[in-house]
Design an enzyme around this catalytic site. Structure first.
Site, PDB file in Angstrom:
ATOM      1  N   GLY A 143       0.928  -1.126   0.048  1.00  0.00           N
ATOM      2  CA  GLY A 143      -0.136   0.021   0.180  1.00  0.00           C
ATOM      3  C   GLY A 143       0.973   1.573   0.031  1.00  0.00           C
ATOM      4  O   GLY A 143       2.184   1.277   0.021  1.00  0.00           O
ATOM      5  N   LEU A 144       0.102   2.457   0.258  1.00  0.00           N
ATOM      6  CA  LEU A 144       0.691   3.662   0.153  1.00  0.00           C
ATOM      7  C   LEU A 144       1.499   4.046   1.479  1.00  0.00           C
ATOM      8  O   LEU A 144       1.076   4.887   2.167  1.00  0.00           O
ATOM      9  CB  LEU A 144      -0.121   4.897  -0.354  1.00  0.00           C
ATOM     10  CG  LEU A 144       0.464   5.929  -0.906  1.00  0.00           C
ATOM     11  CD1 LEU A 144       1.440   5.693  -2.057  1.00  0.00           C
ATOM     12  CD2 LEU A 144      -1.076   6.975  -1.354  1.00  0.00           C
ATOM     13  N   HIS A 145       2.471   3.466   1.725  1.00  0.00           N
ATOM     14  CA  HIS A 145       2.978   3.487   3.105  1.00  0.00           C
ATOM     15  C   HIS A 145       4.312   4.647   3.014  1.00  0.00           C
ATOM     16  O   HIS A 145       4.353   5.340   1.942  1.00  0.00           O
ATOM     17  CB  HIS A 145       3.853   2.278   3.686  1.00  0.00           C
ATOM     18  CG  HIS A 145       4.708   1.502   2.943  1.00  0.00           C
ATOM     19  ND1 HIS A 145       6.001   1.937   3.106  1.00  0.00           N
ATOM     20  CD2 HIS A 145       4.865   0.730   1.835  1.00  0.00           C
ATOM     21  CE1 HIS A 145       6.784   1.167   2.317  1.00  0.00           C
ATOM     22  NE2 HIS A 145       5.995   0.506   1.357  1.00  0.00           N
ATOM     23  N   ALA A 146       5.290   4.692   3.816  1.00  0.00           N
ATOM     24  CA  ALA A 146       5.919   6.142   3.914  1.00  0.00           C
ATOM     25  C   ALA A 146       7.012   6.226   2.628  1.00  0.00           C
ATOM     26  O   ALA A 146       7.168   7.159   2.142  1.00  0.00           O
ATOM     27  CB  ALA A 146       6.843   5.761   5.152  1.00  0.00           C
TER      28      ALA A 146
ATOM     29  N   ALA B 214       5.083   7.223  -0.331  1.00  0.00           N
ATOM     30  CA  ALA B 214       4.317   8.460  -0.150  1.00  0.00           C
ATOM     31  C   ALA B 214       5.618   9.610  -0.395  1.00  0.00           C
ATOM     32  O   ALA B 214       5.144  10.544  -1.067  1.00  0.00           O
ATOM     33  CB  ALA B 214       3.724   8.469   1.274  1.00  0.00           C
TER      34      ALA B 214
END
Lengths: 106, 581
Positions: A17-20, A23
């Site tokens: 997913g759109l983790h650190a 991002a």
């Protein structure tokens, strides 16, 4: 603005997913464009140049996000960002090894 | 608004801003700045951001060199967070428009982000809350908002929120500013709880992990009656609790009128109602509330509240002060009860696996005579000033009692030889705190002048529950029928031998339980000063016959819960004023 913003649907393809890290990449890329860029789902659309806002979207694998850009370079911005999503933020090849991130402890 | 449930350990309601203590001792103050200082405050924030940015960049480079770029990128993401335009817009707005201090704004905004991340379903993202809170701490450090001794520098009322609060930390809380506290750990019978009650600080413990989700500038309600903690209450809730706070204050004012009347039942049975204290200054509130004496003076706080081991003179001074101020009323000095969850300055025992079953209390005193002797000398010396009685805690075997008594005699002889004024004819008592003492009480009673049941330890050892362990804290119930039977049997033995028996545990401070104890034959209760009025009111509202009926019925139940529900029911019928809603 006299033109309506350009929009496109992108999909979170990397398993985590759109983790650190993604991002961070997304913010870096978006920040290269002058256009105001928003991304989100439902009623929640956030500034694509704000990592904290992106993280709080909580976009996991498979999430469809609406991307919109408004400005002179909107077309290029949308194109570049969509490609980043398509590439799975370079996390598609070696997912297992990068699964676990050590805890930040400066 | 967030509602948390914990274990209520000290009654009352407290409302105020949160002071979050984390294990590193960060303090996050809550304040606003003057309009003309807002720009300066914003500039301070920018300087702090630059400093943290430089630090994160150094971390990124060094970590990348050691652990690889992927690991170093942790700090890249943190840097990105630090420079987040939305974050800065929000901080700028709060400082410039709302005139919040930079530290306040930082802690509020970053905690909000952290909380938002935690709420996400994705554990990988939820863990990023740590990164956000880390940035917060770095910024607060740069802003000078962090203090290593947060509790010693209070200037405004606060509610203390902490993972753990030791008994000595609790004791050192500045009561001018601390209105109440809540902790993640702890159980109902721990000494922190006792100290909180002694200080009349509403407190809730054993809440479990919650601090990470608390905005530092939050408003907190501590409901010490129900064990509830409410963070950022909505207006309705706040108004409700403010009203309760007022009700309590007016009840306290009405109860205060009982000060000069004796603690006797409606049919004129006199109950000795004494107070438990930790500190000499507490005699003031004992006298104010008409205590018959000090039923339990916990001397170990001499060890816990100072950085140096107390000398014989320190002991003597403290005891003399209490004895003089009590002006002829009995003062029961309990010898030091260190060990288990409270320790003095020196490591007295190796790290113990089961400290509550280990070298504590009288066991520790008898193995450390250099610690014990000065205390006994001081007790005998202070006895010349009034009615002093000495009591040994946690007596389990006859040998322990005899050793302690013998040492008292030896110390008296030493004082005699040295020509130091003292009194040796003081009553000597023991605490009944372990089932072994109850079982052997017919023997013990022949060798003591008085008995005092410590219900906290008695319940702990009867039920085999470490009362400071939150995993089993719910099993710790002083009204457990097994405990009640031990109390009833102790009273019988004491009566048969005409030996005075008191109950000085926390149990007697609950009005309903106090009535039960009186029904069981107890005529001497010792309670925290804060409970004196309430217990007296309960006593004066009933006849002895009613108490006996309560006891007879209570003894038929099989569970502590049933006993407590029944007592609550009786109390609301007999002394409805005492039920606070």
């Amino acid at each position: 603005m006299n033109t309506s913003p350009l929009t496109r649907i992108v999909v979170v393809k990397n398993p985590q997913g759109l983790h650190a890290r993604p991002a961070d990449m997304l913010v870096r890329l978006a920040s290269q464009f002058e256009s105001a860029i928003k991304i989100g789902k439902g009623n929640e659309h956030v500034d694509c140049k704000s990592i904290l806002s992106l993280l709080t979207l909580g976009a996991s694998h498979g999430t469809e996000l609406a991307l919109s850009a408004d400005g002179k370079d909107a077309q290029a911005a949308i194109q570049a960002i969509a490609e980043l999503f398509d590439s799975g933020f370079d996390e598609l090849a070696n997912t297992v090894e990068e699964d676990v991130r050590p805890v930040a402890d400066p | 608004m967030v509602e948390l449930q914990g274990i209520p350990v000290s009654p009352g309601v407290a409302i105020g801003p949160a002071l979050v203590l984390d294990p590193d001792g960060y303090r996050i103050p809550r304040c606003l700045v003057a309009a003309e200082d807002a720009e300066g405050e914003y500039a301070r924030l920018q300087t702090a951001v630059d400093a943290v940015s430089a630090l994160l960049e150094t971390n990124r480079l060094e970590t990348s060199a050691v652990a690889g770029v992927n690991t170093g990128d942790i700090f890249a993401a943190q840097l990105q967070m630090l420079h987040d335009p939305r974050l800065h817009a929000e901080l700028g707005r709060r400082i410039r428009e709302e005139r919040q201090s930079a530290a306040y704004a930082v802690s509020r905004v970053l905690h909000n982000y952290a909380a938002a991340l935690r709420r996400l379903d994705n554990p990988l993202l939820a863990d990023r809350a740590e990164d956000v809170l880390d940035i917060e701490k770095q910024l607060l450090l740069q802003l000078g908002a962090v203090s290593r001794q947060p509790l010693s520098e209070l200037t405004e009322p606060v509610i203390v929120l902490s993972h753990v609060l030791t008994p000595s930390e609790t004791a050192s809380l500045d009561r001018r500013y601390v209105r109440g506290f809540c902790t993640e750990t702890g159980g109902p019978g721990g000494h922190t709880a006792i100290v909180a009650k002694g200080l009349e600080l509403p407190a809730v413990v054993g809440i479990g992990t919650f601090l990470e989700n608390i905005g530092a500038a939050a408003t907190v309600i501590v409901d010490g009656d129900r064990g509830r903690v409410i963070i950022d209450p909505d207006e309705e809730t706040l108004a409700h609790y403010e009203e309760r706070l007022q009700q309590r204050e007016s009840l306290a004012a009405r109860l205060a009128e009982l000060k000069d009347v004796p603690a006797e039942t409606a049919d004129k049975v006199r109950i000795q109602l004494s107070a438990n204290i930790e500190f000499p200054h507490e005699t003031e509130s004992c006298l104010e509330r008409g205590a018959d004496g000090i039923g339990l003076y916990r001397t170990e706080f001499l060890y816990l509240s100072s950085s140096e081991e107390p000398s014989e003179e320190d002991h003597y001074e403290a005891y003399s002060q209490v004895v003089r101020e009590m002006n002829g009323r009995p003062v029961v000095i309990r010898t030091l009860d260190l060990g288990a969850d409270k320790m003095g300055q020196r490591p007295l025992a190796e790290q113990e696996h089961n400290p509550f079953l280990g070298l504590r209390s009288i066991r520790l005193s008898l193995k450390n005579l250099d610690l014990f002797r000065p205390q006994l000398r001081a007790v005998l010396r202070a006895a010349v000033h009034g009615d002093v009685r000495v009591m040994f805690p946690l007596i389990t075997t006859m040998a322990e009692l005899r050793q302690a008594r013998m040492l008292l005699n030896v110390v008296a002889e030493d004082l005699n030889e040295a020509g130091i004024p003292y009194r040796s004819d003081i009553p000597v008592g023991m605490m009944v705190e372990v089932p072994a003492a109850v079982i052997m009480l017919d023997r013990f009673v022949k060798e003591v002048d008085f008995l005092s049941i410590g219900t906290n330890d008695l319940a702990q050892y009867t039920l085999a529950v470490d009362r400071s362990n939150e995993y089993v804290a719910d099993l710790y119930q002083s009204c457990d029928p097994a405990v009640l039977r031990l109390i009833a049997s102790s009273v019988k033995v004491a009566d048969a031998n005409q030996t005075p028996l008191a109950v000085c545990g926390e149990m007697s401070s609950n009005p309903g339980r106090a009535l039960l104890l009186i029904g069981l034959g107890v005529r001497n209760l010792s309670v925290p000063p804060s409970a004196l009025h309430r217990v007296k009111k309960a006593i004066r509202s009933v006849t002895l016959k009613q108490c006996i009926q309560i006891a007879e019925r209570a003894m038929t139940f099989e569970a502590a819960r049933d006993v407590d529900l029944y007592l609550q029911d009786r109390l609301s019928a007999l002394a409805p004023e005492l039920i606070v809603h």
